[in-house]
Design a protein around this motif. Sequence first.
Motif, short mmCIF file in Angstrom:
data_model
loop_
_atom_site.label_atom_id
_atom_site.label_comp_id
_atom_site.label_asym_id
_atom_site.label_seq_id
_atom_site.Cartn_x
_atom_site.Cartn_y
_atom_site.Cartn_z
N THR A 121 4.93 38.99 83.88
CA THR A 121 5.01 38.46 85.26
C THR A 121 5.14 39.47 86.34
O THR A 121 4.72 40.65 86.03
CB THR A 121 6.04 37.15 85.41
N SER A 122 5.42 38.89 87.63
CA SER A 122 5.23 39.96 88.62
C SER A 122 6.76 40.79 88.39
O SER A 122 6.88 41.72 88.18
CB SER A 122 4.94 39.29 89.98
N LEU A 123 7.43 40.15 89.39
CA LEU A 123 8.95 40.87 89.76
C LEU A 123 10.08 40.28 88.89
O LEU A 123 10.00 38.92 88.28
CB LEU A 123 9.31 40.58 91.17
N ASP A 124 11.04 40.92 88.90
CA ASP A 124 12.30 40.57 87.96
C ASP A 124 12.82 39.06 88.51
O ASP A 124 13.33 38.17 87.90
CB ASP A 124 13.44 41.49 88.15
N VAL A 125 12.91 38.95 89.94
CA VAL A 125 13.28 37.67 90.26
C VAL A 125 12.56 36.35 89.70
O VAL A 125 13.05 34.99 89.64
CB VAL A 125 13.33 37.49 91.89
N GLU A 155 0.30 42.07 95.76
CA GLU A 155 -0.24 43.58 95.37
C GLU A 155 -1.10 43.44 94.15
O GLU A 155 -1.91 44.33 93.60
CB GLU A 155 0.86 44.59 95.32
N LEU A 156 -1.42 42.36 93.50
CA LEU A 156 -1.67 42.32 92.11
C LEU A 156 -3.11 42.50 92.02
O LEU A 156 -3.80 42.86 90.79
CB LEU A 156 -1.32 40.91 91.51
N ASN A 157 -3.73 42.56 93.06
CA ASN A 157 -5.39 42.89 92.90
C ASN A 157 -5.71 43.96 93.75
O ASN A 157 -6.76 44.32 93.77
CB ASN A 157 -6.24 41.83 93.34
N GLU A 158 -4.74 44.89 94.23
CA GLU A 158 -5.01 45.98 94.99
C GLU A 158 -5.13 47.27 94.35
O GLU A 158 -4.22 48.28 94.51
CB GLU A 158 -3.82 46.08 96.03
N GLY A 159 -6.08 47.57 93.50
CA GLY A 159 -6.39 48.72 92.88
C GLY A 159 -5.92 49.16 91.43
O GLY A 159 -5.00 48.35 90.86
N ALA A 160 -5.97 50.25 91.18
CA ALA A 160 -5.75 50.76 89.87
C ALA A 160 -4.36 50.87 89.48
O ALA A 160 -3.92 50.55 88.23
CB ALA A 160 -6.52 51.95 89.60
N ASP A 161 -3.35 51.00 90.41
CA ASP A 161 -1.95 51.03 90.15
C ASP A 161 -1.51 49.73 89.51
O ASP A 161 -0.86 49.75 88.64
CB ASP A 161 -1.15 51.55 91.36
N SER A 162 -1.75 48.72 90.33
CA SER A 162 -1.26 47.31 89.87
C SER A 162 -2.02 46.93 88.62
O SER A 162 -1.29 46.45 87.65
CB SER A 162 -1.80 46.28 90.82
N LEU A 163 -3.15 47.26 88.36
CA LEU A 163 -3.81 46.94 86.84
C LEU A 163 -2.97 47.94 85.96
O LEU A 163 -2.76 47.49 84.68
CB LEU A 163 -5.38 47.55 86.90
N ARG A 164 -2.67 49.42 86.07
CA ARG A 164 -2.03 49.92 85.16
C ARG A 164 -0.58 49.52 84.83
O ARG A 164 -0.18 49.48 83.58
CB ARG A 164 -1.88 51.47 85.81
N ARG A 165 0.09 48.90 85.88
CA ARG A 165 1.39 48.52 85.59
C ARG A 165 1.53 47.27 84.79
O ARG A 165 2.32 47.10 84.00
CB ARG A 165 2.26 48.30 86.84
N THR A 190 -5.17 36.58 87.85
CA THR A 190 -6.37 36.03 87.26
C THR A 190 -7.58 37.12 87.61
O THR A 190 -8.37 37.06 86.66
CB THR A 190 -6.76 34.69 88.12
N THR A 191 -7.58 37.87 88.86
CA THR A 191 -8.51 38.71 89.05
C THR A 191 -8.46 40.22 87.94
O THR A 191 -9.37 40.59 88.11
CB THR A 191 -8.45 39.13 90.50
N LEU A 192 -7.23 40.06 87.41
CA LEU A 192 -7.03 41.27 86.45
C LEU A 192 -7.44 41.01 85.03
O LEU A 192 -7.60 42.00 84.29
CB LEU A 192 -5.63 41.85 86.61
#
Length: 220
Positions: A121-125, A155-165, A190-192
């Motif tokens: 998922t996204s964040l710990d919360v 930030e999930l679709n904002e470039g290579a860093d989010s994809l990498r993480r 979904t875009t990733l």
Amino acid sequence: MTTRTAPRIAILNPNSTQRMTDEMVTSARSAIADMAEVIGLTNRQGPASIQGPEDAERCLEGLFAVVEEARGMGVDAIVIGCFDDTGLATLRATAGVPVIGMGEAGCIAGSLAATSFAVVTSLDVAVPVISENIRVMRLEHRCAGVHASGVPVLELNEGADSLRRVQAGLDRMADLHPGCSIVLGCGGMTTLAHKLRAPGTSRVIDPVVAAVHMCLAALA
């Protein structure tokens, strides 16, 4: 003899970010083609993203109003476009049409795709909410774990860093639990989905796609 028209499925975004609504609708339409008409509705009264129970609580009034809008448009089924399945129990009891939670659909699909599944998922919360939902679904014995990628929803679709993480999260869960299916634990992922690599023998589950297919099953 009358020709049966394709069902209409509404994806309701509990947050106010139109971009995420559009992305989920695009993924759903691509997945089911002409088997159904897919529309998206956005909760303009909601927070920009849902990250934790406080955001979920803030979105409910607007989400319930959006459901009424969807019903007025004659939809045959509803997807709650948030992996937290915000308001699911209430809406399923009152909407008058099948209501599918995106998190529910993703986890069920994940539990069918392999002997165990994990959620990234996204964040710990978000982790406690998702974990509790999995317990309520009685799928906890099939769940290998819920992992936060550390990428905020917006930030999930904002470039290579989010994809990498996010990919790093998938790789970690596959290393810990070889062969498990890995469910993307946010509609914003979904875009990733088509860019992510399924590690080893794992399978990556896009919950948006799982949810619209489950709508079709509920309407069959």
